[in-house]
Every structure is written in C-alpha cells, then in structure tokens.
Write a protein that holds these residues in place. Structure first.
Motif, PDB file in Angstrom:
ATOM      1  N   THR A 183      21.195  82.584  36.391  1.00  0.00           N
ATOM      2  CA  THR A 183      22.422  83.290  36.741  1.00  0.00           C
ATOM      3  C   THR A 183      22.534  83.442  38.250  1.00  0.00           C
ATOM      4  O   THR A 183      23.590  83.180  38.839  1.00  0.00           O
ATOM      5  CB  THR A 183      22.441  84.682  36.078  1.00  0.00           C
ATOM      6  OG1 THR A 183      22.251  84.538  34.668  1.00  0.00           O
ATOM      7  CG2 THR A 183      23.751  85.393  36.345  1.00  0.00           C
TER       8      THR A 183
ATOM      9  N   SER B  12      29.019  86.541  36.811  1.00  0.00           N
ATOM     10  CA  SER B  12      28.077  85.617  36.166  1.00  0.00           C
ATOM     11  C   SER B  12      27.057  86.396  35.338  1.00  0.00           C
ATOM     12  O   SER B  12      26.687  85.972  34.231  1.00  0.00           O
ATOM     13  CB  SER B  12      27.359  84.762  37.221  1.00  0.00           C
ATOM     14  OG  SER B  12      28.269  83.948  37.917  1.00  0.00           O
ATOM     15  N   TYR B  13      26.610  87.525  35.878  1.00  0.00           N
ATOM     16  CA  TYR B  13      25.630  88.329  35.152  1.00  0.00           C
ATOM     17  C   TYR B  13      26.250  88.933  33.884  1.00  0.00           C
ATOM     18  O   TYR B  13      25.601  88.992  32.823  1.00  0.00           O
ATOM     19  CB  TYR B  13      25.097  89.443  36.049  1.00  0.00           C
ATOM     20  CG  TYR B  13      23.945  90.208  35.422  1.00  0.00           C
ATOM     21  CD1 TYR B  13      22.677  89.628  35.329  1.00  0.00           C
ATOM     22  CD2 TYR B  13      24.129  91.492  34.918  1.00  0.00           C
ATOM     23  CE1 TYR B  13      21.619  90.319  34.738  1.00  0.00           C
ATOM     24  CE2 TYR B  13      23.084  92.186  34.335  1.00  0.00           C
ATOM     25  CZ  TYR B  13      21.830  91.591  34.248  1.00  0.00           C
ATOM     26  OH  TYR B  13      20.794  92.276  33.664  1.00  0.00           O
TER      27      TYR B  13
ATOM     28  N   SER C 214      27.087  80.149  29.125  1.00  0.00           N
ATOM     29  CA  SER C 214      26.109  81.215  29.224  1.00  0.00           C
ATOM     30  C   SER C 214      24.953  80.723  30.091  1.00  0.00           C
ATOM     31  O   SER C 214      24.949  79.585  30.548  1.00  0.00           O
ATOM     32  CB  SER C 214      25.606  81.627  27.831  1.00  0.00           C
ATOM     33  OG  SER C 214      25.007  80.508  27.184  1.00  0.00           O
ATOM     34  N   PHE C 215      23.994  81.603  30.308  1.00  0.00           N
ATOM     35  CA  PHE C 215      22.848  81.257  31.143  1.00  0.00           C
ATOM     36  C   PHE C 215      21.562  81.515  30.372  1.00  0.00           C
ATOM     37  O   PHE C 215      21.468  82.458  29.590  1.00  0.00           O
ATOM     38  CB  PHE C 215      22.859  82.079  32.439  1.00  0.00           C
ATOM     39  CG  PHE C 215      24.096  81.863  33.266  1.00  0.00           C
ATOM     40  CD1 PHE C 215      24.171  80.810  34.168  1.00  0.00           C
ATOM     41  CD2 PHE C 215      25.190  82.708  33.127  1.00  0.00           C
ATOM     42  CE1 PHE C 215      25.315  80.602  34.922  1.00  0.00           C
ATOM     43  CE2 PHE C 215      26.337  82.512  33.879  1.00  0.00           C
ATOM     44  CZ  PHE C 215      26.394  81.450  34.774  1.00  0.00           C
TER      45      PHE C 215
ATOM     46  N   GLN D 171      28.591  87.578  32.216  1.00  0.00           N
ATOM     47  CA  GLN D 171      28.688  86.435  31.308  1.00  0.00           C
ATOM     48  C   GLN D 171      27.340  86.173  30.640  1.00  0.00           C
ATOM     49  O   GLN D 171      27.271  85.863  29.447  1.00  0.00           O
ATOM     50  CB  GLN D 171      29.133  85.208  32.108  1.00  0.00           C
ATOM     51  CG  GLN D 171      29.602  84.040  31.273  1.00  0.00           C
ATOM     52  CD  GLN D 171      30.126  82.929  32.154  1.00  0.00           C
ATOM     53  OE1 GLN D 171      30.584  83.161  33.255  1.00  0.00           O
ATOM     54  NE2 GLN D 171      30.034  81.710  31.659  1.00  0.00           N
ATOM     55  N   TYR D 172      26.271  86.296  31.426  1.00  0.00           N
ATOM     56  CA  TYR D 172      24.918  86.096  30.896  1.00  0.00           C
ATOM     57  C   TYR D 172      24.576  87.168  29.863  1.00  0.00           C
ATOM     58  O   TYR D 172      24.071  86.865  28.774  1.00  0.00           O
ATOM     59  CB  TYR D 172      23.932  86.121  32.057  1.00  0.00           C
ATOM     60  CG  TYR D 172      22.490  86.378  31.663  1.00  0.00           C
ATOM     61  CD1 TYR D 172      21.798  85.501  30.832  1.00  0.00           C
ATOM     62  CD2 TYR D 172      21.821  87.510  32.146  1.00  0.00           C
ATOM     63  CE1 TYR D 172      20.473  85.746  30.480  1.00  0.00           C
ATOM     64  CE2 TYR D 172      20.503  87.761  31.806  1.00  0.00           C
ATOM     65  CZ  TYR D 172      19.834  86.877  30.965  1.00  0.00           C
ATOM     66  OH  TYR D 172      18.527  87.128  30.612  1.00  0.00           O
TER      67      TYR D 172
ATOM     68  N   HIS E 163      23.200  79.988  39.822  1.00  0.00           N
ATOM     69  CA  HIS E 163      24.585  79.551  39.671  1.00  0.00           C
ATOM     70  C   HIS E 163      25.484  80.260  40.681  1.00  0.00           C
ATOM     71  O   HIS E 163      26.339  79.626  41.324  1.00  0.00           O
ATOM     72  CB  HIS E 163      25.065  79.838  38.248  1.00  0.00           C
ATOM     73  CG  HIS E 163      26.507  79.510  38.019  1.00  0.00           C
ATOM     74  ND1 HIS E 163      26.955  78.221  37.855  1.00  0.00           N
ATOM     75  CD2 HIS E 163      27.616  80.312  37.950  1.00  0.00           C
ATOM     76  CE1 HIS E 163      28.275  78.223  37.686  1.00  0.00           C
ATOM     77  NE2 HIS E 163      28.691  79.480  37.730  1.00  0.00           N
TER      78      HIS E 163
END
Length: 405
Positions: free
Chosen positions: A272, A34-35, A265-266, A37-38, A275
């Motif tokens: 992040t 997730s990070y 995205s975040f 992706q962020y 999520h």
C-alpha cells in the motif's frame, strides 16, 4: 532576457517547491485512500460500480479533499471503466488542489464558501453531463480534429462522449498483482531502499510544508543550514530526486511499473505504501514539469497573475476561470496568495476553485490525453457561470481581507 544564474535559480526553486508545496501533501492523501482501499478489501470500488447514480456525488467528495489525493485516486477509475465521464468532471470541478491549504490557513471562511460552491456546481454539472451530454460530443470531435488521432499504448482513441475512456479499459486482473518487469537483485534492493528513504524525506517535506503554511506561505530562501529554510530546501530537492528515480527507474524493479492504474486491493501494508509512493512520484515528475513551464513562462513573458486576475469588473472571475485551465497547482497557489493579500475578489477565487483541476489531471493526461483535454474544458464552464453569477449577485463578499467585487 533570462540569464544563466536566474534560469538556474528558477530550476532549483521549482524542484524544491514542487515537492514540498505539492507532492508531500499529495502523498499523504493518496496513502490515506490507498490504505482505506487496503483495509476494506476493495469494497470502495465495488460500491462505486454498484451505485452508478451516486458516482458524481462520490467524485465530488473525493475532489473536495484538500490537496489532490482524492481526485488522483478517481482518475484511474475512469480509465478502468468504473466511473462515468460526468463523474470525472464533477471530481475535477470540486478539486480544491494544493491552493486549498493556503486558503484554509489564511482565509478559512472564504474556503468554506468557495469550495462548497465548487462541490455543488461540480456535482450538478457532472449529473448534467451524464444525463444530457451537454455537447460533449462536439468537444470530443473538435479535440480529435485539432490534435489528430491521439493514441495511447498503440490503441486508437474511442469517443469520450459515449462515457468511455479514450483508451481501452484496463484488465483489472492484470492490475491486481505486482509486476516486476526486470530482475536484478542489486537494483531491486536499491529501489526498495530508495522507496523507504522516500517516505522519510516525504515526512520531512510534509513538516516543512505545514510550517510553510503556518507562516503564511512566505518566500523561502534556498539554504542548506539547520534551519526551516534548510529543511525546506533539502527535503524538496532530495524528495524530487528520489521521486524521479522511483518513477523512471525504481518502478521497474519493485513491482509498480504500471503507475496511473487502479488496484482492487493490496496484499499488505507495505504494498500500500509502495503504491502511494509510486503514484506520487509520477505526479511529482509532471508537477515539476508544470512548475518549470510556469515559472520560466512568467519570467520570459513578464506575466503578472495578480494583475491579470484583478482586472476591473467581470474580467476578474473570467480571469480566475481561465487561469484554472493551466494544469497543476503552481499558478493556483500564487493565485490563492494574491486573494489572501486582498488582491482579487471572492468571485475570482471561486471561479478559479471550480476551474482548476490541480495535479489530478496529470494521471489522466499520462494515460488518456484526449479525455484530460475535454475534462479541463468542461470544468471551465461551471466556473464561468458561478464566477460571473457571484460578481453580479454577491459583488461585495468580504471575508476579512477588504476584498470587494
């Protein structure tokens, strides 16, 4: 007959072990992806959308990451319509699950061969499904007939054989912003506080989980004293409790009510973390349910996984592959421990590594049960092929535990 005291003990231990042995590791891997992706602004998803031919390879690499975080990230991409069904199968076949931590800690050389074969077979089988179908349509129809019309959110299922999810693809725009479904200042504040506390408990659970593996995955007594057992117990029980709250209550107040869906995205680092916590909490609820079903089933029906898998000859890899049909990591962790103690051959370990879907199957089950059933059936096929092949071609593979085929 299962007594009250024994039933309660199984319940408590399952709540504890599910979080420390599984969820704490899942949280770290989900947060990592997730990070990324962020930090990349959603370019990871764009890459997959623009490079369809590379999707099974990317899916296999996501599944190969120890634990289930990478594979958990991939499942919502299928629901979204970003990746193919062959990629889903490649991801799940390559998934080593949380049993990978046991094998990596106790038999690293075996892990390299077993998970390498899982990655290779998953990628090849994923491409074969996308190119030739390999009878997915028949399995699709059989599942439909056996289960009746499976629905999700009021929508009738579509054909998995066509490469599409059984539920309508989600609207990416609707998933790219936080949706707080209920407005209550007290509950919102409380839910944010629980979220922050959840990460503190998760770090404690991760520390306990790492120490648990370092000690060789022993039996851990239920304890509330300032010892390793106490940390293991308190972190596990508290982590599960907070996870249940976040999934059933908290997500409706802090903007993550739509769990199991991918985000482009975040907005910031906090969202992040939030999520990742919500996704892991959802997995935790499913994991605990699977742990309880498994543990109670083992006691009630007197099932001995080691004895089943250690059956003579070719039945060992077949048993390992069929065991992988069980969702979750609980039986697979036990299975890995049996291998580490020399109780089963390498062919059975490899068949199980390919067949098992780990906790990654739970997000797919929660959103698209039909696709989940078909996918887990299809990961069993290469598991049987490779496992039986190893039994005949490499029957005496031995990685230091005196294991022979």
């Amino acid at each position: 007959m299962l007594g009250t005291a024994e039933a309660l003990d199984i319940f408590v231990v399952s709540l504890r072990d599910g979080f420390v042995q599984v969820s704490a590791f899942v949280a770290v891997t989900v947060l990592l992806f997730s990070y990324l992706q962020y930090r990349t602004g959603g370019r990871m998803i764009e890459f997959l959308e623009n490079n369809e031919r590379l999707q099974p390879i990317a899916g296999g690499l996501l599944g190969l990451t120890p634990g289930c975080g990478g594979a958990i990230i991939a499942m919502p991409l299928y629901i979204r319509g970003t990746i193919s069904f062959g990629t889903v199968v490649a991801t799940l076949a390559a998934t080593a699950g949380d049993s990978a931590f046991v094998i990596l800690a106790l038999a690293p050389e075996a892990a390299v061969y077993a998970y390498g074969l899982a990655l290779l077979s998953g990628i090849l089988f994923g491409y074969a499904i996308d190119i030739w179908g390999l009878g997915v349509g028949r399995i699709d129809s059989a599942v439909e007939k056996a289960s009746g019309p499976i629905t999700d959110g009021g929508f009738a299922t579509a054909s998995v054989a066509d490469g599409a999810p059984s539920v309508p693809p989600t609207d990416s725009a609707a998933c790219d912003h936080d949706v707080t479904t209920r407005e209550n200042r007290v509950m919102t504040t409380l839910s944010h506080a629980v979220h922050v506390a959840w990460w503190g408990v998760t770090l404690a659970g991760l520390a306990a989980g790492i120490e648990y593996l370092r000690r060789g995955a022993p039996e851990v007594a239920v304890s509330f004293e300032p010892t390793f057992s106490g940390l293991f117990t308190v972190a596990g029980l508290l982590g599960t409790t907070l996870s249940v709250y976040l999934y059933l209550v908290g997500r409706r107040y802090i903007g993550e009510s739509d769990t199991g869906r991918i985000r482009e995205s975040f907005a910031d680092a906090y969202s992040t973390f939030r999520h990742a916590a919500m996704e892991t909490s959802m997995v935790t609820v499913w994991v605990i349910a699977a742990y309880l079903l498994y543990e109670y089933g083992v006691v009630i029906f007197a099932v001995d996984i080691g004895a089943l898998a250690a059956a003579a000859g070719i039945l060992a890899p077949i048993g390992g592959a069929l065991l992988g049909l069980i969702p979750g990591c609980a039986p697979q962790i036990v299975f890995a421990g049996v291998y580490a103690n020399g109780g089963i051959p390498f062919s059975a370990l490899t068949a199980n590594a390919i067949s098992q879907d780990g906790d990654a199957l739970f997000p797919l089950m929660a959103i698209d049960m039909k696709a989940a059933i078909i996918a887990t059936i299809y990961t069993t096929v290469p598991a049987l092929v490779v496992g039986i092949g190893l039994h005949y071609v490499w029957p005496y593979a031995d990685f230091g535990f005196g294991v022979i085929g």
